[in-house]
Scaffold this motif. Structure first.
Motif, PDB file in Angstrom:
ATOM      1  N   SER A   1      12.732   4.779  44.778  1.00  0.00           N
ATOM      2  CA  SER A   1      13.114   6.038  45.558  1.00  0.00           C
ATOM      3  C   SER A   1      12.394   6.994  44.393  1.00  0.00           C
ATOM      4  N   PRO A   2      12.264   8.133  44.939  1.00  0.00           N
ATOM      5  CA  PRO A   2      11.949   9.570  44.177  1.00  0.00           C
ATOM      6  C   PRO A   2      12.892   9.663  43.028  1.00  0.00           C
ATOM      7  N   LYS A   3      14.097   9.475  43.330  1.00  0.00           N
ATOM      8  CA  LYS A   3      14.945   9.820  42.070  1.00  0.00           C
ATOM      9  C   LYS A   3      15.099   8.660  41.222  1.00  0.00           C
ATOM     10  N   GLN A   4      14.926   7.218  41.449  1.00  0.00           N
ATOM     11  CA  GLN A   4      14.610   6.338  40.732  1.00  0.00           C
ATOM     12  C   GLN A   4      13.511   6.440  39.814  1.00  0.00           C
ATOM     13  N   ARG A   5      12.202   6.655  40.330  1.00  0.00           N
ATOM     14  CA  ARG A   5      11.128   6.918  39.465  1.00  0.00           C
ATOM     15  C   ARG A   5      11.243   8.097  38.742  1.00  0.00           C
ATOM     16  N   GLU A   6      11.870   9.316  39.073  1.00  0.00           N
ATOM     17  CA  GLU A   6      12.151  10.307  38.134  1.00  0.00           C
ATOM     18  C   GLU A   6      13.016   9.687  36.886  1.00  0.00           C
ATOM     19  N   TRP A   7      14.088   8.973  36.855  1.00  0.00           N
ATOM     20  CA  TRP A   7      14.775   8.498  36.194  1.00  0.00           C
ATOM     21  C   TRP A   7      14.073   7.501  35.445  1.00  0.00           C
ATOM     22  N   LEU A   8      13.135   6.778  35.793  1.00  0.00           N
ATOM     23  CA  LEU A   8      12.606   5.751  34.988  1.00  0.00           C
ATOM     24  C   LEU A   8      11.258   6.856  34.288  1.00  0.00           C
ATOM     25  N   VAL A   9      10.804   7.585  34.680  1.00  0.00           N
ATOM     26  CA  VAL A   9       9.944   8.669  33.859  1.00  0.00           C
ATOM     27  C   VAL A   9      10.916   9.327  32.694  1.00  0.00           C
ATOM     28  N   THR A  10      11.943   9.624  33.021  1.00  0.00           N
ATOM     29  CA  THR A  10      12.731  10.298  31.934  1.00  0.00           C
ATOM     30  C   THR A  10      13.017   9.277  30.910  1.00  0.00           C
ATOM     31  N   LEU A  11      13.305   8.169  31.246  1.00  0.00           N
ATOM     32  CA  LEU A  11      13.621   7.176  30.131  1.00  0.00           C
ATOM     33  C   LEU A  11      12.429   6.692  29.430  1.00  0.00           C
ATOM     34  N   LEU A  12      11.116   6.821  29.996  1.00  0.00           N
ATOM     35  CA  LEU A  12       9.919   6.589  29.361  1.00  0.00           C
ATOM     36  C   LEU A  12       9.561   7.465  28.233  1.00  0.00           C
ATOM     37  N   GLU A  13       9.803   8.910  28.598  1.00  0.00           N
ATOM     38  CA  GLU A  13       9.879  10.030  27.786  1.00  0.00           C
ATOM     39  C   GLU A  13      10.616  10.253  26.672  1.00  0.00           C
ATOM     40  N   ARG A  14      11.950   9.733  27.004  1.00  0.00           N
ATOM     41  CA  ARG A  14      12.827   9.731  25.879  1.00  0.00           C
ATOM     42  C   ARG A  14      12.432   8.710  24.725  1.00  0.00           C
ATOM     43  N   ALA A  15      11.883   7.727  25.266  1.00  0.00           N
ATOM     44  CA  ALA A  15      11.684   6.553  24.427  1.00  0.00           C
ATOM     45  C   ALA A  15      10.195   6.662  23.512  1.00  0.00           C
ATOM     46  N   GLY A  16       9.601   7.847  24.136  1.00  0.00           N
ATOM     47  CA  GLY A  16       8.056   7.868  23.410  1.00  0.00           C
ATOM     48  C   GLY A  16       7.119   7.008  23.916  1.00  0.00           C
ATOM     49  N   GLN A  17       7.406   6.418  25.173  1.00  0.00           N
ATOM     50  CA  GLN A  17       6.297   5.392  25.925  1.00  0.00           C
ATOM     51  C   GLN A  17       5.536   6.235  26.765  1.00  0.00           C
ATOM     52  N   PRO A  18       4.337   5.309  26.964  1.00  0.00           N
ATOM     53  CA  PRO A  18       3.392   6.129  27.984  1.00  0.00           C
ATOM     54  C   PRO A  18       4.009   6.408  29.047  1.00  0.00           C
ATOM     55  N   PRO A  19       3.196   7.202  30.032  1.00  0.00           N
ATOM     56  CA  PRO A  19       3.809   7.450  31.605  1.00  0.00           C
ATOM     57  C   PRO A  19       3.377   6.386  32.508  1.00  0.00           C
ATOM     58  N   LEU A  20       4.023   6.625  33.774  1.00  0.00           N
ATOM     59  CA  LEU A  20       3.412   5.887  34.700  1.00  0.00           C
ATOM     60  C   LEU A  20       2.096   6.268  35.269  1.00  0.00           C
ATOM     61  N   THR A  21       1.530   5.323  35.964  1.00  0.00           N
ATOM     62  CA  THR A  21       0.348   5.997  36.759  1.00  0.00           C
ATOM     63  C   THR A  21       0.652   6.826  37.884  1.00  0.00           C
ATOM     64  N   ILE A  22       0.208   7.520  38.442  1.00  0.00           N
ATOM     65  CA  ILE A  22       0.535   8.303  39.823  1.00  0.00           C
ATOM     66  C   ILE A  22       0.012   7.421  41.169  1.00  0.00           C
ATOM     67  N   GLY A  23       0.779   7.373  41.740  1.00  0.00           N
ATOM     68  CA  GLY A  23       0.269   6.677  43.202  1.00  0.00           C
ATOM     69  C   GLY A  23       1.521   5.785  43.342  1.00  0.00           C
ATOM     70  N   GLU A  24       1.199   4.418  43.988  1.00  0.00           N
ATOM     71  CA  GLU A  24       2.110   3.603  44.555  1.00  0.00           C
ATOM     72  C   GLU A  24       2.897   2.977  43.294  1.00  0.00           C
ATOM     73  N   ASP A  25       4.348   2.698  43.794  1.00  0.00           N
ATOM     74  CA  ASP A  25       5.304   2.072  42.902  1.00  0.00           C
ATOM     75  C   ASP A  25       5.108   0.654  42.581  1.00  0.00           C
ATOM     76  N   ARG A  26       4.409  -0.059  43.600  1.00  0.00           N
ATOM     77  CA  ARG A  26       4.266  -1.384  43.269  1.00  0.00           C
ATOM     78  C   ARG A  26       2.804  -1.794  43.639  1.00  0.00           C
TER      79      ARG A  26
END
Length: 66
Positions: free
Chosen positions: A41-66
């Motif tokens: 969901s948009p909220k789940q994607r946002e949480w994943l993006v936040t976790l990636l940022e906090r861990a200093g990991q690269p971002p997700l690509t923009i587009g489809e989730d799967r």
């Protein structure tokens, strides 16, 4: 190191393998993302993006989730 993650599952697995400390809720969420192919969901994607940022990991690509 990767430049971006192409799928949420790839990103979640990298986070779980990173050695970072996560709350039980965040760890459960990441595990679910790895094994469940349901689109985020948009909220789940946002949480994943936040976790990636906090861990200093690269971002997700923009587009489809799967």
């Amino acid at each position: 190191m990767r430049s971006v993650f192409e799928t949420p599952a790839d990103a979640a697995l990298a986070l779980l393998n990173s050695g970072q400390a996560f709350t039980r809720k965040a760890g459960s969420f990441l595990g679910q993302v790895v094994v469940d192919d349901t689109p985020l969901s948009p909220k789940q994607r946002e949480w994943l993006v936040t976790l990636l940022e906090r861990a200093g990991q690269p971002p997700l690509t923009i587009g489809e989730d799967r």
